[in-house]
Design a protein around this motif. Sequence first.
Motif, PDB file in Angstrom:
ATOM      1  N   GLY A   1       0.813  -1.206   0.000  1.00 43.79           N
ATOM      2  CA  GLY A   1       0.000   0.000   0.000  1.00 43.79           C
ATOM      3  C   GLY A   1       0.846   1.256   0.000  1.00 43.79           C
ATOM      4  N   LEU A   2       1.940   1.249   0.776  1.00 48.59           N
ATOM      5  CA  LEU A   2       2.846   2.398   0.796  1.00 48.59           C
ATOM      6  C   LEU A   2       3.484   2.619  -0.578  1.00 48.59           C
ATOM      7  CD1 LEU A   2       4.279   4.617   2.377  1.00 48.59           C
ATOM      8  CD2 LEU A   2       6.016   2.925   3.038  1.00 48.59           C
ATOM      9  N   VAL A   3       3.878   1.509  -1.204  1.00 50.64           N
ATOM     10  CA  VAL A   3       4.457   1.611  -2.550  1.00 50.64           C
ATOM     11  C   VAL A   3       3.428   2.193  -3.525  1.00 50.64           C
ATOM     12  CG1 VAL A   3       5.361   0.284  -4.482  1.00 50.64           C
ATOM     13  CG2 VAL A   3       6.111  -0.239  -2.157  1.00 50.64           C
ATOM     14  N   LEU A   4       2.167   1.724  -3.412  1.00 49.52           N
ATOM     15  CA  LEU A   4       1.115   2.238  -4.284  1.00 49.52           C
ATOM     16  C   LEU A   4       0.864   3.725  -4.031  1.00 49.52           C
ATOM     17  CD1 LEU A   4      -1.490  -0.684  -4.238  1.00 49.52           C
ATOM     18  CD2 LEU A   4       0.084  -0.072  -6.083  1.00 49.52           C
ATOM     19  N   LEU A   5       0.912   4.126  -2.754  1.00 49.63           N
ATOM     20  CA  LEU A   5       0.702   5.530  -2.404  1.00 49.63           C
ATOM     21  C   LEU A   5       1.802   6.407  -2.995  1.00 49.63           C
ATOM     22  CD1 LEU A   5      -1.098   7.470  -0.804  1.00 49.63           C
ATOM     23  CD2 LEU A   5       0.390   7.109   1.172  1.00 49.63           C
ATOM     24  N   LEU A   6       3.040   5.944  -2.873  1.00 48.42           N
ATOM     25  CA  LEU A   6       4.150   6.686  -3.471  1.00 48.42           C
ATOM     26  C   LEU A   6       4.017   6.733  -4.989  1.00 48.42           C
ATOM     27  CD1 LEU A   6       7.128   5.341  -1.318  1.00 48.42           C
ATOM     28  CD2 LEU A   6       6.035   7.588  -1.174  1.00 48.42           C
ATOM     29  N   LEU A   7       3.565   5.622  -5.561  1.00 51.96           N
ATOM     30  CA  LEU A   7       3.348   5.595  -7.002  1.00 51.96           C
ATOM     31  C   LEU A   7       2.263   6.586  -7.406  1.00 51.96           C
ATOM     32  CD1 LEU A   7       3.904   4.301  -9.761  1.00 51.96           C
ATOM     33  CD2 LEU A   7       2.225   2.535  -9.200  1.00 51.96           C
ATOM     34  N   LEU A   8       1.182   6.662  -6.587  1.00 50.69           N
ATOM     35  CA  LEU A   8       0.102   7.621  -6.859  1.00 50.69           C
ATOM     36  C   LEU A   8       0.628   9.047  -6.827  1.00 50.69           C
ATOM     37  CD1 LEU A   8      -2.874   8.468  -7.147  1.00 50.69           C
ATOM     38  CD2 LEU A   8      -3.094   8.227  -4.663  1.00 50.69           C
ATOM     39  N   ALA A   9       1.407   9.369  -5.782  1.00 48.36           N
ATOM     40  CA  ALA A   9       1.960  10.723  -5.679  1.00 48.36           C
ATOM     41  C   ALA A   9       2.869  11.047  -6.869  1.00 48.36           C
ATOM     42  CB  ALA A   9       2.726  10.867  -4.363  1.00 48.36           C
ATOM     43  N   ALA A  10       3.692  10.068  -7.246  1.00 51.34           N
ATOM     44  CA  ALA A  10       4.593  10.289  -8.382  1.00 51.34           C
ATOM     45  C   ALA A  10       3.804  10.495  -9.667  1.00 51.34           C
ATOM     46  CB  ALA A  10       5.541   9.096  -8.526  1.00 51.34           C
ATOM     47  N   LEU A  11       2.741   9.707  -9.856  1.00 49.08           N
ATOM     48  CA  LEU A  11       1.918   9.846 -11.066  1.00 49.08           C
ATOM     49  C   LEU A  11       1.235  11.204 -11.120  1.00 49.08           C
ATOM     50  CD1 LEU A  11       0.262   6.310 -11.340  1.00 49.08           C
ATOM     51  CD2 LEU A  11       1.938   7.310 -12.907  1.00 49.08           C
ATOM     52  N   LEU A  12       0.721  11.651  -9.965  1.00 56.29           N
ATOM     53  CA  LEU A  12       0.041  12.939  -9.925  1.00 56.29           C
ATOM     54  C   LEU A  12       1.010  14.085 -10.213  1.00 56.29           C
ATOM     55  CD1 LEU A  12      -2.378  12.482  -6.887  1.00 56.29           C
ATOM     56  CD2 LEU A  12      -2.980  12.598  -9.304  1.00 56.29           C
ATOM     57  N   LEU A  13       2.183  14.044  -9.589  1.00 55.34           N
ATOM     58  CA  LEU A  13       3.178  15.087  -9.835  1.00 55.34           C
ATOM     59  C   LEU A  13       3.618  15.093 -11.300  1.00 55.34           C
ATOM     60  CD1 LEU A  13       5.413  14.890  -6.641  1.00 55.34           C
ATOM     61  CD2 LEU A  13       3.933  16.777  -7.325  1.00 55.34           C
ATOM     62  N   MET A  14       3.868  13.899 -11.828  1.00 55.03           N
ATOM     63  CA  MET A  14       4.295  13.803 -13.217  1.00 55.03           C
ATOM     64  C   MET A  14       3.197  14.323 -14.147  1.00 55.03           C
ATOM     65  SD  MET A  14       5.701  10.425 -15.220  1.00 55.03           S
ATOM     66  CE  MET A  14       4.159   9.543 -14.961  1.00 55.03           C
ATOM     67  N   ASN A  15       1.955  13.946 -13.849  1.00 52.38           N
ATOM     68  CA  ASN A  15       0.839  14.388 -14.685  1.00 52.38           C
ATOM     69  C   ASN A  15       0.630  15.896 -14.574  1.00 52.38           C
ATOM     70  OD1 ASN A  15      -1.417  13.704 -16.448  1.00 52.38           O
ATOM     71  ND2 ASN A  15      -2.703  14.305 -14.726  1.00 52.38           N
ATOM     72  N   TYR A  16       0.859  16.452 -13.361  1.00 54.43           N
ATOM     73  CA  TYR A  16       0.696  17.896 -13.157  1.00 54.43           C
ATOM     74  C   TYR A  16       1.681  18.680 -14.032  1.00 54.43           C
ATOM     75  CZ  TYR A  16       0.981  22.451 -10.889  1.00 54.43           C
ATOM     76  OH  TYR A  16       1.012  23.798 -10.645  1.00 54.43           O
ATOM     77  N   PHE A  17       2.948  18.295 -13.944  1.00 55.76           N
ATOM     78  CA  PHE A  17       3.970  19.023 -14.707  1.00 55.76           C
ATOM     79  C   PHE A  17       3.819  18.787 -16.216  1.00 55.76           C
ATOM     80  CE2 PHE A  17       6.111  18.833 -10.523  1.00 55.76           C
ATOM     81  CZ  PHE A  17       6.300  20.197 -10.351  1.00 55.76           C
ATOM     82  N   MET A  18       3.422  17.564 -16.591  1.00 44.96           N
ATOM     83  CA  MET A  18       3.193  17.304 -18.009  1.00 44.96           C
ATOM     84  C   MET A  18       2.020  18.120 -18.533  1.00 44.96           C
ATOM     85  SD  MET A  18       3.828  13.181 -18.336  1.00 44.96           S
ATOM     86  CE  MET A  18       3.146  13.184 -19.989  1.00 44.96           C
ATOM     87  N   SER A  19       0.928  18.138 -17.759  1.00 44.16           N
ATOM     88  CA  SER A  19      -0.254  18.895 -18.184  1.00 44.16           C
ATOM     89  C   SER A  19       0.048  20.388 -18.241  1.00 44.16           C
ATOM     90  CB  SER A  19      -1.422  18.636 -17.218  1.00 44.16           C
ATOM     91  OG  SER A  19      -1.782  17.281 -17.218  1.00 44.16           O
ATOM     92  N   LYS A  20       0.809  20.874 -17.250  1.00 49.17           N
ATOM     93  CA  LYS A  20       1.162  22.291 -17.234  1.00 49.17           C
ATOM     94  C   LYS A  20       1.978  22.659 -18.469  1.00 49.17           C
ATOM     95  CE  LYS A  20       2.856  25.814 -14.041  1.00 49.17           C
ATOM     96  NZ  LYS A  20       3.469  26.063 -12.714  1.00 49.17           N
ATOM     97  N   ARG A  21       2.887  21.760 -18.842  1.00 48.54           N
ATOM     98  CA  ARG A  21       3.708  22.028 -20.028  1.00 48.54           C
ATOM     99  C   ARG A  21       2.877  21.931 -21.306  1.00 48.54           C
ATOM    100  NH1 ARG A  21       8.990  22.328 -21.293  1.00 48.54           N
ATOM    101  NH2 ARG A  21       9.640  21.631 -23.360  1.00 48.54           N
ATOM    102  N   LEU A  22       1.988  20.925 -21.353  1.00 47.17           N
ATOM    103  CA  LEU A  22       1.174  20.744 -22.555  1.00 47.17           C
ATOM    104  C   LEU A  22       0.177  21.885 -22.744  1.00 47.17           C
ATOM    105  CD1 LEU A  22       0.449  16.898 -22.383  1.00 47.17           C
ATOM    106  CD2 LEU A  22       1.914  18.084 -24.034  1.00 47.17           C
ATOM    107  N   TRP A  23      -0.362  22.419 -21.615  1.00 47.92           N
ATOM    108  CA  TRP A  23      -1.367  23.470 -21.703  1.00 47.92           C
ATOM    109  C   TRP A  23      -0.757  24.867 -21.750  1.00 47.92           C
ATOM    110  CZ3 TRP A  23      -6.478  23.188 -22.627  1.00 47.92           C
ATOM    111  CH2 TRP A  23      -7.086  21.947 -22.512  1.00 47.92           C
TER     112      TRP A  23
END
Length: 415
Positions: free
Chosen positions: A135-157
Motif C-alpha cells: 500500500g505504501l508503494v502504491l501511495l508513493l506511485l500515486l503521488a509520483a503519477l500525480l506530480l508527473m501528470n501535473y507538470f506534463m499537463s502544465k507544459r502541454l497546456w
Amino acid sequence: MKLLRKTIGYQLLLTTLFFVLAGFALFRMINGIENEEVDENLTAMQMTIELKLKQGVAVSDAPPLLIIHRLESSVKKKSVKIQTVRLPDPIEGDKESYRQLTARTTINGIPYEIIIRSLLVENRDMVIAISSSIGLVLLLLLAALLLMNYFMSKRLWAPFYHTLGHLKQFRLSGSTQPQPSGTDILEFRELENAITELTNKVRSDYQALKSFTENASHEIQTPLAIILSKLEMLLQSKDLSPEQSKLVQSAYRNARRLSQTNRSMVTLTRIENRQFNQNQPLKVSIILDELLEQLEDFITSKKLTVEKTYAAEAVWNIDPDLAHILLSNLMGNAVRHNINGGKIQIRLEEHKLQISNSGKEPSLPAEKMFERFQTGGETGNTGLGLAIVKEIGSVSGMTVTYNYTDNNHILSVLF
C-alpha cells in the motif's frame, strides 16, 4: 477553479478510488494465499498423525493446537472440514482466530476425531505487514503519477494559457495582435490561427464602423450647422408673419434636437467602443464645483437652492472626458427637470455620489429611465442623457441607480 486543478482533482479522486479498491482486493488475495498455505500445512499434519496412529505410535494432545480423541460411535465415511474459528485465550482472556482442521476417520478399526489448529495472529500480522508495504508503494506511485501528470499537463497546456493571456490584453483600439506560442501541438496551432483570423476580422469591422460613425457624424453635423445658422438668421428677419415665425421656430427646435441627438449617439458609440481610455485620478468635488459654476445662470434663473455636502475626498480613476460627460449629464438633469424655486442636493461620500432634485413625479417607471430615447413625453429631450450615464458607469465599474422619493428625483453613483 482552473482547468489544470480540476483535471488533477478528478485524477486524484479516480486514482485514489482505484488504489483503494486494488488495495482491498490485494489484501483479500494475500489473505487467501496465506490461508491456502496454512490449510496445506494442516492437511500435511493430519496425514502425519494418521500415519503414526496406523503404526501404533502414541500421539499426545497439545490443546488447543492438537486434540485427538476416540469416538463412541463408528465413522461411516471419512470427512475433513477446514474453517476459521475464534477461541478464548486462557491467559489473556481475549478471543483469538485459529484455522481449524476437523477430521473424522477410522484407523485400525478405531473411530477418531482429530482436531488440528493453527494460530492466525502471526499470519495475519504478516499479511497486514505485506499489504501495508505494498500500500505504501502504491501511495508513493500515486503521488509520483500525480506530480508527473501535473507538470506534463502544465507544459502541454502552456500554449493555451499563452493565447489566453494575449486575448485578455487584446484591445480593439490597440495595434497589438495575439502572438503565436510556437507550439508543435496541432490543435493549439489551429486555435491560434482561428483567433488571429477572428481578431483581425473584429478589428477590421471595428475600424470600418468607427470610420462610418465619424464620417456620418461629420457629414450630418455640417449641414445641420448650416440649417441652424440659416434658421437663426431667418428668425431675426422682421418680414416674417407670426405664423411664419412659429413655423421657423418649430423647425429650428427640431433641427437643434437632431444635432444634439447626433452628438449624443456619437458619444454613446465611442463609449461602447472603449475609445475613452486615458484613465487618470480625478477629484470628483473639483469637477462638481466647475459644473455648478457653469450652470450658475440657469440655477439663478430658476431660483434654485443648491446644498452640497462633501463628506469625503472621492477620487475616480477615469478618463477626464467620461467624468465630465457623466457629471454634466447628472447636473444638467438636476437643473433641467427641477421646478422653479426648487432645490438641488449633492452629497459626496468615499464610495458614493448622490444628486437629488425636487420635481414632478416621472411618467416613466424607474427601470426604463436608463433606456435609450425614453423622453417621458418631454419636448427638446433626446432621451439619451441617462443612457450615456449608465454606459459610462458600466465601462468604468460604477453602478448608477434612480428612484423617486418624497417629490425628489434621486440619482446615485456607487464606485
